[in-house]
Design an enzyme around this catalytic site. Structure first.
Site, PDB file in Angstrom:
ATOM      1  N   GLN A 195      -6.554  -1.497   5.260  1.00 41.61           N
ATOM      2  CA  GLN A 195      -7.232  -2.167   6.453  1.00 41.61           C
ATOM      3  C   GLN A 195      -8.600  -2.969   6.219  1.00 41.61           C
ATOM      4  OE1 GLN A 195      -6.043  -2.978   9.190  1.00 41.61           O
ATOM      5  NE2 GLN A 195      -3.919  -1.911   9.061  1.00 41.61           N
ATOM      6  N   THR A 243      10.083  -6.716 -13.350  1.00 40.79           N
ATOM      7  CA  THR A 243       9.506  -7.810 -13.484  1.00 40.79           C
ATOM      8  C   THR A 243       8.304  -8.126 -12.370  1.00 40.79           C
ATOM      9  OG1 THR A 243      11.333  -8.540 -14.442  1.00 40.79           O
ATOM     10  CG2 THR A 243      10.095 -10.359 -13.558  1.00 40.79           C
ATOM     11  N   CYS A 267       4.107   1.016  11.810  1.00 37.46           N
ATOM     12  CA  CYS A 267       4.860   1.915  10.917  1.00 37.46           C
ATOM     13  C   CYS A 267       5.199   3.061  11.970  1.00 37.46           C
ATOM     14  CB  CYS A 267       4.146   2.480   9.919  1.00 37.46           C
ATOM     15  SG  CYS A 267       3.167   1.112   9.204  1.00 37.46           S
ATOM     16  N   ALA A 308       0.895  -1.313   0.038  1.00 37.82           N
ATOM     17  CA  ALA A 308      -0.060  -0.015   0.101  1.00 37.82           C
ATOM     18  C   ALA A 308       0.717   1.261   0.134  1.00 37.82           C
ATOM     19  CB  ALA A 308      -0.858  -0.080   1.131  1.00 37.82           C
ATOM     20  N   THR A 309       2.025   1.291   0.842  1.00 46.61           N
ATOM     21  CA  THR A 309       2.795   2.266   0.745  1.00 46.61           C
ATOM     22  C   THR A 309       3.215   2.889  -0.655  1.00 46.61           C
ATOM     23  OG1 THR A 309       3.661   1.864   2.852  1.00 46.61           O
ATOM     24  CG2 THR A 309       4.962   3.440   1.459  1.00 46.61           C
TER      25      THR A 309
END
Ligand SMILES: Cc1ncc(COP(=O)(O)O)c(C=O)c1O
Length: 378
Positions: free
Chosen positions: A177, A235, A322, A73-74
């Site tokens: 989430q 890739t 995080c 997601a980041t």
């Protein structure tokens, strides 16, 4: 020493063992590069990618062609925020994940945009009237997450998407989430960009997706071989992608039942704790939160004192994985104006698919014992 009971499912989830076969197959038997268009090995792997895209598309109702694979997601969030053509005018909720907030702020620091903040109340609910007023003034991106990673609030994405559409504002919804836990409808809810994180829905870490509404373009963050329509070269992480696809397939089959069962376990734990610790406060919007979320504060009991005493028995956290490394008070709890003593006493408990009833009972005992111990000292 036995493993501590794992109640930190917002941070990450264990990989569902049922994904092992597709991961194995994509690594050992069908290991080709999906970009190798000159032979069957490539064709077979490309088919695996197509299947995974369809599984994801089925879960969130998007088109397979709208999916870009990322590392999580980041990266998906950065791809959107940094990929828009500046100057940008961001409208963001103060409860967004740091991946959103810090990226928007980095854009502002580089002179490439400005931020206007949404208003939230003490339960972390977004003021929708104010949101509409902000949108009325125009913006290049509205950022509201589908569910919060600390207090677990679920946001009215359909309603917010409708407002964004009315004022023609691209809408970034961080679904990290939420995807696989609550219903989300990309096509019908006015979402322009949706982010998915594999490791929050029982797939491995290091795989995620970004869904981009047909017709919207972004500048790439990563240049190279022109993979994924030139937006994200490199890739493809085939084993991660097939695992994500399979995890989405399983979520689609099992989400409703699983989340019902998870909510029962969460409610059981909450009621035991409330009965035994009368000063305990449950944070967030308790009528609208993720089934597995229990975010509590105990006034006059610093969370560090609890964590230090439970860490070999119970995996719970003081905040988001995080941001805990920074030891700064949670920006989410600050933004909802929680009193200092409640922020200091905040504990996030995350229950998931594999949490058992016995683990809930045992965790309640452990927590009550330790909290009473700490209460007698402080
Ligand atoms: C709401 C939210 N957004 C974004 C992220 C970042 O996800 P990832 O670990 O896939 O980069 C997280 C992870 O904690 C999250 O909870």
């Amino acid at each position: 020493m036995p493993n501590p009971i794992y109640l930190d499912y917002h941070s990450t989830t264990p990989v569902d063992r049922r994904l092992i076969d597709v991961i194995y197959d994509s690594m050992i038997d069908n290991f080709g590069n999906p970009s190798s268009i000159d032979h069957l090995w490539g064709d077979r792997t490309l088919n695996l990618i197509k299947k995974a895209k369809q599984q994801i598309a089925n879960l969130i109702n998007c088109q397979a062609q709208e999916i870009i694979f990322t590392s999580g997601a980041t990266e998906s969030i950065n791809t959107v925020i940094q990929g828009l053509t500046p100057p940008n005018h961001f409208i963001i909720s103060p409860l967004e994940h740091k991946a959103v907030i810090d990226t928007c702020q980095a854009m502002v620091k580089r002179g490439l945009g400005k931020i206007r903040w949404l208003k939230v109340d003490k339960k972390g609910r977004i003021d929708l009237e104010y949101l509409e007023k902000m949108c009325l003034q125009g913006a290049s991106l509205l950022c509201v997450m589908a569910a919060n990673n600390e207090i677990g609030n679920i946001y009215p994405i359909q309603e917010i998407g409708k407002i964004a559409q009315t004022y023609n504002i691209p809408f970034l919804c961080d679904g990290s989430q939420a995807v696989g836990k609550i219903p989300l409808n990309f096509e019908d809810w006015g979402i322009t960009f949706l982010t998915i994180s594999g490791h929050k829905l029982y797939a491995p870490k290091g795989i995620g997706a970004l869904i981009i509404k047909k017709g919207f373009t972004l500048q790439p963050l990563i240049y190279g071989g022109g993979h994924q329509n030139g937006l994200r070269s490199g890739t493809l992480n085939v084993s991660g992608i097939v695992a994500l696809g399979e995890a989405c397939y399983l979520r689609q089959l099992e989400m409703v039942e699983d989340e019902k069962a998870i909510a029962l376990k969460r409610n059981h734990l909450q009621s035991i704790l409330q009965a035994q610790i009368p000063s305990l406060i449950v944070n967030g919007d308790i009528d609208n939160r993720l089934a597995g979320n229990l975010h509590i504060s105990i006034p006059d009991v610093p969370n560090s004192a609890i964590i230090a005493r439970v860490r070999d028995k119970l995996a719970i956290s003081t905040g988001s994985a995080c941001t805990t490394e920074t030891l700064a008070p949670s920006h989410v709890l600050r933004a909802i104006n929680l009193e200092d003593e409640l922020i200091e006493g905040a504990l996030r408990i995350g229950i998931g698919k594999f949490t058992t009833h016995e683990e809930i009972e045992k965790s309640a005992d452990i927590l009550i014992n330790i909290i009473n111990q700490v209460l007698s000292i402080y």
